[in-house]
Scaffold this motif. Structure first.
Motif, PDB file in Angstrom:
ATOM      1  N   VAL A  74       0.856  -1.188   0.000  1.00 44.98           N
ATOM      2  CA  VAL A  74       0.000   0.000   0.000  1.00 44.98           C
ATOM      3  C   VAL A  74       0.888   1.233   0.000  1.00 44.98           C
ATOM      4  O   VAL A  74       1.900   1.280   0.686  1.00 44.98           O
ATOM      5  N   GLY A  75       0.500   2.233  -0.783  1.00 38.16           N
ATOM      6  CA  GLY A  75       1.288   3.470  -0.821  1.00 38.16           C
ATOM      7  C   GLY A  75       0.366   4.649  -1.067  1.00 38.16           C
ATOM      8  O   GLY A  75      -0.656   4.515  -1.749  1.00 38.16           O
ATOM      9  N   CYS A  76       0.730   5.811  -0.499  1.00 32.74           N
ATOM     10  CA  CYS A  76      -0.094   6.997  -0.748  1.00 32.74           C
ATOM     11  C   CYS A  76       0.250   7.562  -2.123  1.00 32.74           C
ATOM     12  O   CYS A  76       1.379   7.423  -2.599  1.00 32.74           O
ATOM     13  N   THR A  77      -0.743   8.197  -2.748  1.00 34.03           N
ATOM     14  CA  THR A  77      -0.513   8.758  -4.084  1.00 34.03           C
ATOM     15  C   THR A  77      -0.969  10.204  -4.157  1.00 34.03           C
ATOM     16  O   THR A  77      -2.133  10.512  -3.922  1.00 34.03           O
TER      17      THR A  77
ATOM     18  N   ILE B  68      -1.386  -4.635  -5.265  1.00 34.99           N
ATOM     19  CA  ILE B  68      -0.786  -3.303  -5.147  1.00 34.99           C
ATOM     20  C   ILE B  68      -1.910  -2.277  -5.061  1.00 34.99           C
ATOM     21  O   ILE B  68      -2.759  -2.211  -5.957  1.00 34.99           O
ATOM     22  N   ARG B  69      -1.932  -1.515  -3.933  1.00 34.36           N
ATOM     23  CA  ARG B  69      -3.079  -0.630  -3.674  1.00 34.36           C
ATOM     24  C   ARG B  69      -2.617   0.804  -3.428  1.00 34.36           C
ATOM     25  O   ARG B  69      -1.807   1.050  -2.535  1.00 34.36           O
ATOM     26  N   ALA B  70      -3.164   1.729  -4.216  1.00 33.80           N
ATOM     27  CA  ALA B  70      -2.865   3.155  -4.035  1.00 33.80           C
ATOM     28  C   ALA B  70      -3.888   3.746  -3.069  1.00 33.80           C
ATOM     29  O   ALA B  70      -5.051   3.359  -3.089  1.00 33.80           O
ATOM     30  N   VAL B  71      -3.439   4.685  -2.240  1.00 33.62           N
ATOM     31  CA  VAL B  71      -4.344   5.311  -1.273  1.00 33.62           C
ATOM     32  C   VAL B  71      -4.291   6.827  -1.472  1.00 33.62           C
ATOM     33  O   VAL B  71      -3.224   7.426  -1.424  1.00 33.62           O
TER      34      VAL B  71
ATOM     35  N   LEU C 265      -4.042  -3.399 -13.043  1.00 35.73           N
ATOM     36  CA  LEU C 265      -2.821  -3.961 -12.466  1.00 35.73           C
ATOM     37  C   LEU C 265      -2.577  -3.411 -11.063  1.00 35.73           C
ATOM     38  O   LEU C 265      -1.743  -3.933 -10.317  1.00 35.73           O
ATOM     39  N   ILE C 266      -3.278  -2.336 -10.713  1.00 32.23           N
ATOM     40  CA  ILE C 266      -3.249  -1.828  -9.343  1.00 32.23           C
ATOM     41  C   ILE C 266      -4.678  -1.474  -8.924  1.00 32.23           C
ATOM     42  O   ILE C 266      -5.555  -1.290  -9.768  1.00 32.23           O
ATOM     43  N   GLU C 267      -4.873  -1.389  -7.573  1.00 35.15           N
ATOM     44  CA  GLU C 267      -6.174  -0.971  -7.034  1.00 35.15           C
ATOM     45  C   GLU C 267      -6.034   0.417  -6.422  1.00 35.15           C
ATOM     46  O   GLU C 267      -4.911   0.874  -6.202  1.00 35.15           O
ATOM     47  N   ALA C 268      -7.168   1.070  -6.096  1.00 36.67           N
ATOM     48  CA  ALA C 268      -7.090   2.363  -5.403  1.00 36.67           C
ATOM     49  C   ALA C 268      -8.230   2.493  -4.408  1.00 36.67           C
ATOM     50  O   ALA C 268      -9.331   2.000  -4.644  1.00 36.67           O
ATOM     51  N   VAL C 269      -7.926   3.148  -3.260  1.00 41.37           N
ATOM     52  CA  VAL C 269      -8.960   3.492  -2.280  1.00 41.37           C
ATOM     53  C   VAL C 269      -8.728   4.935  -1.840  1.00 41.37           C
ATOM     54  O   VAL C 269      -7.621   5.465  -1.986  1.00 41.37           O
ATOM     55  N   ALA C 270      -9.784   5.566  -1.283  1.00 39.25           N
ATOM     56  CA  ALA C 270      -9.657   6.950  -0.789  1.00 39.25           C
ATOM     57  C   ALA C 270      -9.952   6.965   0.713  1.00 39.25           C
ATOM     58  O   ALA C 270     -10.837   6.247   1.183  1.00 39.25           O
ATOM     59  N   LYS C 271      -9.199   7.788   1.464  1.00 35.84           N
ATOM     60  CA  LYS C 271      -9.380   7.852   2.929  1.00 35.84           C
ATOM     61  C   LYS C 271      -9.595   9.305   3.365  1.00 35.84           C
ATOM     62  O   LYS C 271      -9.002  10.221   2.797  1.00 35.84           O
TER      63      LYS C 271
END
Ligand code: PLP
Length: 459
Positions: free
Chosen positions: A262-265, A291-294, A357-363
């Motif tokens: 997980v990594g911030c973007t 692989i997840r973008a935050v 190829l990657i996922e994304a979530v928002a916080k």
């Protein structure tokens, strides 16, 4: 707590000799930037007004590995290799069977991952005879990094710091000045772009997109000056791959294989830097980590933006990039993670997201600060507001593991410390921090409005 190893160190001779270039691994990723005037693909001559040729060539290079110049490796020795930590105390506090690792980039001179690209950018510009670099900064981290890097190679540095960050982080400004940089708040009255914004709103909090316009405008008019960008572009992500390369080596030495990264973007540079070396292995072997973008809920370019050509800045001076965007004149709420307040996203990361190829979530920022405080109290490092997004997502996953019993291995980049972000923590601890997220409908309306002003591109 049993006596077990907590941090995993490498010696200086393990500093990578090459950067990992993902371009050749991702078919179709090279979607050409367009000239903002002609709307035709940009050539090296267009980019030559603000970038040195070696960086332009790296932007489109088909080589899988690009050698790191000796002078850059020497400067990297000031802080690289960076430590990999096992977050044993955080794991214990969560009662999770998951194993959480973080690659700590806060040991750099600027306190973040940004010097990994600031140093080579200053080096290539100095070698090309450039006397000054201009840039924007949101969190203040990139401006600090470039100011430090310019001092290493004897060139000047002029920085437009987003007004919201300039007001909230006076110590960042001082740090940039200590390294020799000159700092202006953005919008400023020094540029046409800044004056236009001030005429519309004298109290504008600014945005990264506007600060970029100001820095590009000044560089484009001065033949001895160039512009440097701290994220988004291929060569920036390329330089950051030293993070993932070292992490691969550190994890291999202890025999761990990662299940989730997980990594911030913001613009995607620490995320790309951490994940690309793992992604290359995953694409080659067919197996590898999720692989997840935050991203912040108030500036959700991947999860709520559209995939289209847009300008990288407010004034429309930069080449147009095909990317996930909220619209170049979308001004996000002044959240404390200033480095994540960017309307667009790296074209490479955007392409990977489109290809699943990657996922994304928002916080939301309160959830992120809660994770940041928990992390500080357990691991002893106060994180920058940006990586608290990744920490919040890592904590979510680790808590899910307590329920399923899965012993997942989670890796993240703690891409900066928050020692100059303490007013934000103060606000959180006093209960004054607000979640600026507009109601979903309001955000969608603002995004929809900004998206109606996307540039028109020939079919
Ligand atoms: C500490 C830190 N993390 C993350 C970011 C976001 O940028 P990127 O997505 O390019 O890593 C910034 C940007 O300023 C930053 O300062």
């Amino acid at each position: 707590m049993p006596a077990q190893q907590t941090k995993f160190l490498l010696s200086e001779d393990a500093i990578p000799t090459h950067w990992v270039n993902m371009n050749p691994d991702i078919p179709g990723a090279q979607i050409p930037p367009l000239n903002p005037q002609t709307r035709e693909p940009v050539g090296p001559a267009d980019l030559g007004a603000i970038f040195p040729m070696e960086l332009i060539l790296q932007e489109v290079s088909p080589e899988p590995l690009i050698e790191i110049p000796e002078a850059v490796r020497e400067a990297y020795k000031l802080w690289r290799p960076t430590p990999l930590y096992r977050a044993r105390r955080l794991e214990e506090a969560l009662g999770t069977p998951a194993r959480i690792y973080y690659k700590y980039e806060g040991v750099s001179p600027a306190g973040s991952h940004k010097p990994n690209t600031a140093v080579p950018q200053a080096y290539y510009n100095a070698r090309a005879g450039i006397r000054k670099l201009t840039t924007e900064t949101g969190a203040g981290q990139w401006g600090t990094a470039l100011s430090f890097a310019c001092a290493q190679f004897g060139i000047d540095c002029e920085i437009w710091q987003v007004r919201a960050s300039y007001d909230a982080k006076p110590y960042r400004k001082i740090m940039m000045e200590v390294f020799g940089g000159t700092v202006h708040p953005s919008p400023s009255d020094l540029t046409e772009a800044g004056r236009a914004m001030l005429a519309l709103d004298a109290d504008s909090p600014g945005s990264l997109g506007l600060a970029i316009s100001e820095a590009v405008e000044v560089a484009a008019q001065d033949p001895t000056a160039n512009y440097a960008l701290g994220s988004v572009l291929n060569h920036v992500l390329l330089h950051q791959t030293v993070i993932g390369e070292e992490a691969l080596l550190q994890l291999a030495k202890i025999g761990e294989s990662v299940d989730l990264i997980v990594g911030c973007t913001g613009g995607g540079s620490n995320f790309g830097g951490l994940t690309f070396p793992f992604l290359r292995e995953k694409l080659a072997s067919g197996a590898g980590p999720v692989i997840r973008a935050v991203e912040p809920a108030s500036c959700p370019s991947l999860t709520q933006g559209t995939y289209a050509y847009d300008f990288g800045d407010v004034a429309g001076l930069t080449p147009m990039l095909k990317m996930h965007t909220l619209g170049h004149d979308f001004i996000p709420d002044p959240i404390h993670a200033g480095g994540l307040r960017y309307h667009g996203m790296s074209p490479l990361i955007s392409h990977l997201y489109e290809e699943n190829l990657i996922e994304a979530v928002a916080k939301t920022q309160k959830d992120c600060f809660a994770a940041g405080v928990l992390f500080a109290r357990t691991e002893g490092i106060v994180p920058a507001p940006e990586p608290t997004h990744a920490l919040a997502a890592a904590v979510d996953e680790a808590i899910a593991c307590t329920q399923t019993g899965e012993e997942k291995v989670i890796l993240t980049a703690l891409c900066g410390h928050g020692h100059l972000d303490l007013p934000a923590y103060d606000a959180y601890l006093r209960g004054d921090l607000v979640d600026h997220t507009w109601a979903d409908s309001e955000l969608q309306e603002a995004v929809a409005r900004a998206l109606t002003r996307l540039p028109v591109v020939p079919a």
